[in-house]
Design a protein around this motif. Structure first.
Motif, PDB file in Angstrom:
ATOM      1  N   ALA A 286     -45.773 -46.171  75.852  1.00 12.86           N
ATOM      2  CA  ALA A 286     -45.633 -44.774  75.448  1.00 12.86           C
ATOM      3  C   ALA A 286     -46.450 -44.509  74.194  1.00 12.86           C
ATOM      4  O   ALA A 286     -47.143 -43.492  74.089  1.00 12.86           O
ATOM      5  N   ALA A 287     -46.396 -45.449  73.235  1.00 10.00           N
ATOM      6  CA  ALA A 287     -47.113 -45.271  71.977  1.00 10.00           C
ATOM      7  C   ALA A 287     -48.621 -45.224  72.216  1.00 10.00           C
ATOM      8  O   ALA A 287     -49.320 -44.383  71.645  1.00 10.00           O
ATOM      9  N   SER A 288     -49.110 -46.099  73.088  1.00 10.67           N
ATOM     10  CA  SER A 288     -50.552 -46.117  73.327  1.00 10.67           C
ATOM     11  C   SER A 288     -50.988 -44.846  74.051  1.00 10.67           C
ATOM     12  O   SER A 288     -52.069 -44.313  73.804  1.00 10.67           O
ATOM     13  N   PHE A 289     -50.079 -44.341  74.915  1.00  8.71           N
ATOM     14  CA  PHE A 289     -50.378 -43.082  75.608  1.00  8.71           C
ATOM     15  C   PHE A 289     -50.513 -41.951  74.588  1.00  8.71           C
ATOM     16  O   PHE A 289     -51.470 -41.183  74.614  1.00  8.71           O
ATOM     17  N   VAL A 290     -49.555 -41.899  73.660  1.00 13.94           N
ATOM     18  CA  VAL A 290     -49.580 -40.856  72.630  1.00 13.94           C
ATOM     19  C   VAL A 290     -50.852 -40.998  71.800  1.00 13.94           C
ATOM     20  O   VAL A 290     -51.539 -40.022  71.490  1.00 13.94           O
ATOM     21  N   ALA A 291     -51.206 -42.240  71.442  1.00 14.22           N
ATOM     22  CA  ALA A 291     -52.358 -42.482  70.578  1.00 14.22           C
ATOM     23  C   ALA A 291     -53.644 -42.020  71.249  1.00 14.22           C
ATOM     24  O   ALA A 291     -54.529 -41.463  70.594  1.00 14.22           O
ATOM     25  N   THR A 292     -53.766 -42.240  72.566  1.00 15.36           N
ATOM     26  CA  THR A 292     -55.029 -41.915  73.223  1.00 15.36           C
ATOM     27  C   THR A 292     -55.107 -40.467  73.675  1.00 15.36           C
ATOM     28  O   THR A 292     -56.168 -39.861  73.650  1.00 15.36           O
ATOM     29  N   ARG A 293     -53.978 -39.888  74.077  1.00 13.10           N
ATOM     30  CA  ARG A 293     -54.041 -38.568  74.698  1.00 13.10           C
ATOM     31  C   ARG A 293     -53.545 -37.429  73.810  1.00 13.10           C
ATOM     32  O   ARG A 293     -54.084 -36.340  73.860  1.00 13.10           O
ATOM     33  N   VAL A 294     -52.490 -37.690  73.041  1.00 17.83           N
ATOM     34  CA  VAL A 294     -51.805 -36.559  72.406  1.00 17.83           C
ATOM     35  C   VAL A 294     -52.188 -36.398  70.937  1.00 17.83           C
ATOM     36  O   VAL A 294     -52.793 -35.414  70.540  1.00 17.83           O
ATOM     37  N   ALA A 295     -51.866 -37.384  70.138  1.00 16.61           N
ATOM     38  CA  ALA A 295     -52.073 -37.225  68.699  1.00 16.61           C
ATOM     39  C   ALA A 295     -52.938 -38.367  68.172  1.00 16.61           C
ATOM     40  O   ALA A 295     -52.850 -39.496  68.660  1.00 16.61           O
ATOM     41  N   PRO A 296     -53.752 -38.069  67.189  1.00 15.57           N
ATOM     42  CA  PRO A 296     -54.623 -39.118  66.648  1.00 15.57           C
ATOM     43  C   PRO A 296     -53.876 -40.026  65.670  1.00 15.57           C
ATOM     44  O   PRO A 296     -54.090 -39.944  64.461  1.00 15.57           O
ATOM     45  N   ILE A 297     -52.995 -40.866  66.182  1.00 10.39           N
ATOM     46  CA  ILE A 297     -52.362 -41.834  65.287  1.00 10.39           C
ATOM     47  C   ILE A 297     -53.173 -43.126  65.373  1.00 10.39           C
ATOM     48  O   ILE A 297     -53.817 -43.392  66.384  1.00 10.39           O
ATOM     49  N   PRO A 298     -53.181 -43.918  64.290  1.00 14.49           N
ATOM     50  CA  PRO A 298     -54.006 -45.130  64.277  1.00 14.49           C
ATOM     51  C   PRO A 298     -53.668 -46.045  65.448  1.00 14.49           C
ATOM     52  O   PRO A 298     -52.508 -46.118  65.869  1.00 14.49           O
ATOM     53  N   SER A 299     -54.666 -46.745  65.943  1.00 15.53           N
ATOM     54  CA  SER A 299     -54.478 -47.537  67.157  1.00 15.53           C
ATOM     55  C   SER A 299     -53.547 -48.728  66.931  1.00 15.53           C
ATOM     56  O   SER A 299     -52.949 -49.243  67.859  1.00 15.53           O
ATOM     57  N   TRP A 300     -53.413 -49.154  65.661  1.00 17.11           N
ATOM     58  CA  TRP A 300     -52.546 -50.312  65.414  1.00 17.11           C
ATOM     59  C   TRP A 300     -51.071 -49.904  65.368  1.00 17.11           C
ATOM     60  O   TRP A 300     -50.177 -50.756  65.387  1.00 17.11           O
ATOM     61  N   ALA A 301     -50.796 -48.571  65.308  1.00 19.02           N
ATOM     62  CA  ALA A 301     -49.412 -48.112  65.132  1.00 19.02           C
ATOM     63  C   ALA A 301     -48.533 -48.545  66.304  1.00 19.02           C
ATOM     64  O   ALA A 301     -47.406 -49.012  66.105  1.00 19.02           O
ATOM     65  N   GLY A 302     -49.073 -48.408  67.518  1.00 16.24           N
ATOM     66  CA  GLY A 302     -48.296 -48.755  68.711  1.00 16.24           C
ATOM     67  C   GLY A 302     -47.880 -50.211  68.712  1.00 16.24           C
ATOM     68  O   GLY A 302     -46.677 -50.531  68.736  1.00 16.24           O
ATOM     69  N   PRO A 303     -48.857 -51.148  68.661  1.00 20.43           N
ATOM     70  CA  PRO A 303     -48.508 -52.569  68.626  1.00 20.43           C
ATOM     71  C   PRO A 303     -47.593 -52.926  67.458  1.00 20.43           C
ATOM     72  O   PRO A 303     -46.666 -53.735  67.618  1.00 20.43           O
ATOM     73  N   ALA A 304     -47.847 -52.292  66.290  1.00 10.19           N
ATOM     74  CA  ALA A 304     -47.014 -52.601  65.125  1.00 10.19           C
ATOM     75  C   ALA A 304     -45.563 -52.227  65.396  1.00 10.19           C
ATOM     76  O   ALA A 304     -44.637 -52.999  65.120  1.00 10.19           O
ATOM     77  N   LEU A 305     -45.390 -51.008  65.974  1.00 11.89           N
ATOM     78  CA  LEU A 305     -44.042 -50.543  66.303  1.00 11.89           C
ATOM     79  C   LEU A 305     -43.378 -51.521  67.271  1.00 11.89           C
ATOM     80  O   LEU A 305     -42.220 -51.932  67.084  1.00 11.89           O
ATOM     81  N   ALA A 306     -44.150 -51.913  68.299  1.00 11.85           N
ATOM     82  CA  ALA A 306     -43.612 -52.834  69.294  1.00 11.85           C
ATOM     83  C   ALA A 306     -43.210 -54.156  68.645  1.00 11.85           C
ATOM     84  O   ALA A 306     -42.158 -54.724  68.948  1.00 11.85           O
ATOM     85  N   ALA A 307     -44.058 -54.634  67.726  1.00 10.58           N
ATOM     86  CA  ALA A 307     -43.771 -55.906  67.060  1.00 10.58           C
ATOM     87  C   ALA A 307     -42.490 -55.816  66.247  1.00 10.58           C
ATOM     88  O   ALA A 307     -41.630 -56.714  66.293  1.00 10.58           O
TER      89      ALA A 307
END
Lengths: 168, 474
Positions: free
Chosen positions: A41-62
């Motif tokens: 979901a985070a990577s989807f948001v990062a690529t399609r919806v909002a420009p959040i940094p690409s590391w945010a998704g993996p960091a959240l998951a970690a």
């Protein structure tokens, strides 16, 4: 109770036991699925919806995975069960620690359940039903099948032995 | 035995009314107005009525019930037949219901309730009123005999009767105060903003605000008063041998029985208004079936003087004391912290709303809620507690709907003690005493909230041990 009867009861009771450490694998796999969904979901948001940094998704998951692992470990360490002379006693829960006494006289029936994951890991769940408004609230996961069957027999024997009906 | 023949025209008329609605609806839908196509529709309607009368006649012909030695046998169904045998001892409750039209016709519905679900086991639609009364009498007599009791039932002793005074009090008290509080807050908080937004001249409304709130209050009371009148008019509770019987209702008379041997717990409930007026509600829960019908909790006494209600409660559950021990004072601190956090959260929300929409510059006014925190925490604390007796455990909780539950040890199903991380910080815990009562979802369980952790541990073990002792003794 006659001495013979109390001896029979004694042979059915257990000390306070922990559940199988392998239950952590099942909980861990469930966690993996959850974390994977969040990461996707985070990577989807990062690529399609909002420009959040690409590391945010993996960091959240970690972070989620770490918290989840700690929680699984704590949950496993907290779990206890005990077959007493007149009741089943359970202890569980990390954030909300719950201790349950389910007297044998009130037990309607006892199930053992095995899902596909549990079968693969050689685990089993014991479910005890009472007539209480909380229904099947009493279940013990992470038991070896032989232990679960043994517990089922013990609980069944003791429930039959106990007199007093279901009070319904 | 057959149903009353008067049930044929009644049931046919019931169908006709529904059919009439459908036909009118269809007529309006197809033609746009009721006038055109009237003859055709009328013919259709008449045909429908004839068909349903014929069907109801068949239903009556094919419906047969019988009281055998051990069971009630009911054979029914026009096309698919159903034979049902209900053993007397399984019958929990025999209800007789009668609405205004049925009363005029002299017919009544008899409903047989058994344990295991909220559904009615069997229903006789309809028999004559005298047959209904006879059935109710006869069935409870046979149930008693089947249950192995031999002493004949003494004539019913009237325990409680609701007069006009109680009806008025019930009307006032049963208005939901929380709803009123919300309306009050909305009226005082939102109304000014609304008035400002409106064109001038309507500002007059602002002055009328309080009187509008008062009118709303009176409206609430009126509505709930009328409801109380319809539902509980001439409420009577009698004791007959081992069961309580009640009768109530203005247009539709309801009556039913509460078997005392099936009682799981007894609770006394009051909201703040009732406490102020010195009135209480008595609720008796039986297994899987809250007395009165369905899954909803119904009262054994909808409203009565507190002393009388306590007297009745203790006659059903002879507990020696209702003086509960309050939770330790540190629980009160806990509530204060909890409510303060909620107030801060609301303030934050208000700030957020203002930051986004700029429509709420006085967002910090929400902090005034903090003033309400100490009294709220105190009241929450004050209305909680528990006590133990030789045969019963008593728990109390709730400010808006204070509930004092009395649970006999020998009805306990499971005992659970819980401790959240927040409770652990203050060395507190809660104990839940679960019974087979029908209202687990509506907070029917007896819970001793926020008692000392050590006390909770002892209480849990104690209740379980006393259950065993009670069973051994009985």
């Amino acid at each position: 109770m006659t001495p013979a009867e109390s001896a029979a009861t004694d042979s059915h009771t257990t000390d306070r036991r922990r559940i199988s450490p392998r239950i952590r694998v099942i909980w861990g796999l469930r966690l993996l699925v959850g974390v994977g969904a969040v990461a996707a979901a985070a990577s989807f948001v990062a690529t399609r919806v909002a420009p959040i940094p690409s590391w945010a998704g993996p960091a959240l998951a970690a972070v989620l995975a770490l918290v989840g692992l700690a929680w699984i470990e704590a949950r496993y360490r907290v779990w206890r069960y005990e077959v007493r002379a007149d009741a089943l006693y359970l202890e569980r829960g990390v954030l909300r620690h719950v201790r349950t006494i389910a007297p044998f006289v009130r037990i309607q029936h006892v199930d053992t359940q095995r899902g596909p994951l549990e079968r693969w890991l050689g685990l089993s769940t014991l479910v005890v039903y009472t007539a209480g408004s909380r229904g099947a609230d009493v279940s013990i996961p992470g038991l070896q099948p032989s232990v679960a069957r043994d517990l089922q027999t013990r609980v069944k024997e003791l429930a039959i032995e106990a007199e007093g009906g279901d009070a319904v | 035995m057959k149903l009353d023949p008067r049930s044929i025209p009644y049931r046919a008329a019931q169908t006709a009314v529904q059919l009439g609605g459908v036909v009118i609806f269809a007529g309006v839908l197809s033609t746009g107005d009721v006038g055109t196509g009237l003859p055709g529709l009328l013919a259709l309607f008449v045909l429908g009525v004839l068909a349903s009368t014929a069907w109801q006649w068949l239903y009556h012909q094919r419906f047969d019930y019988e009281l055998t030695a051990d069971t009630v046998d009911i054979r029914s169904g026009v096309l698919s037949r159903r034979d049902r045998e209900i053993p007397y001892r399984r019958i929990h409750n025999v209800d007789v219901a009668q609405n205004a039209v049925q009363r005029l016709l002299g017919i009544a519905e008899v409903r047989l309730e058994t344990a295991g679900g909220s559904e009615t086991e069997a229903s006789l639609q309809y028999v004559s009123r005298t047959t209904a009364d006879w059935l109710q009498e006869e069935l409870s007599e046979r149930k008693r005999v089947a249950g192995g009791e031999t002493e004949p039932t003494a004539p019913g002793e009237e325990l409680f009767r609701m007069g006009t005074r109680e009806l008025v009090v019930l009307g006032i008290v049963s208005a939901d105060l929380r709803l009123l509080a919300i309306v009050g807050v909305l009226a005082s908080g939102v109304a000014p903003a609304v008035v400002e937004a409106l064109p001038p001249g309507i500002e007059l409304l602002l002055a009328l605000g309080p009187s509008i709130a008062l009118l709303a209050l009176l409206g609430f009371w009126l509505v709930s008063g009328v409801r109380a009148l319809f539902r509980y008019y001439d409420f009577r509770l009698t004791r007959q041998g081992d069961e309580l019987r009640y009768e109530r209702g203005l247009l539709q008379r309801y009556n039913g029985t509460i078997p005392l041997e099936k009682v799981q717990s007894v609770s006394i409930r009051e909201n703040p208004l009732a406490r102020r007026l010195g009135y209480s509600t008595l609720v008796i829960e039986t297994a899987g079936y809250a007395a009165g019908g369905g899954a909803t909790v119904q009262s054994a006494v909808p409203i009565g003087r507190r002393e009388r209600v306590v007297e009745l409660a203790t006659s059903v559950a002879p507990v020696s004391t209702l003086e509960v021990e309050r939770p330790p004072r540190r629980a009160r601190t806990r509530y204060a912290v909890r409510y303060a956090l909620a107030a801060f959260a609301l303030t934050g929300l208000a700030w957020g709303v203002d930051a986004v929409t700029a429509s709420f510059p006085q967002w910090y006014a929400v902090l005034a809620l903090l003033l309400a925190v100490p009294p709220a925490a105190h009241l929450t604390w004050r209305h909680r507690g528990f006590c133990e007796d030789e045969d019963f455990v008593v728990t109390r909780a709730g400010f808006w709907q204070r509930r004092t539950a009395i649970v006999p040890y020998d009805r306990v199903q499971t005992v659970v003690s819980t401790q959240t991380v927040f409770q652990r910080r203050r060395n507190l815990a809660s104990v839940i005493v679960d019974t087979a009562g029908g209202s687990g979802l509506i907070g029917g369980d007896a819970v001793a909230v926020d008692i000392d952790a050590g006390v909770a541990e002892r209480l849990r073990e104690d209740v379980a041990a006393r259950l065993q002792r009670a069973l051994a003794a009985g």
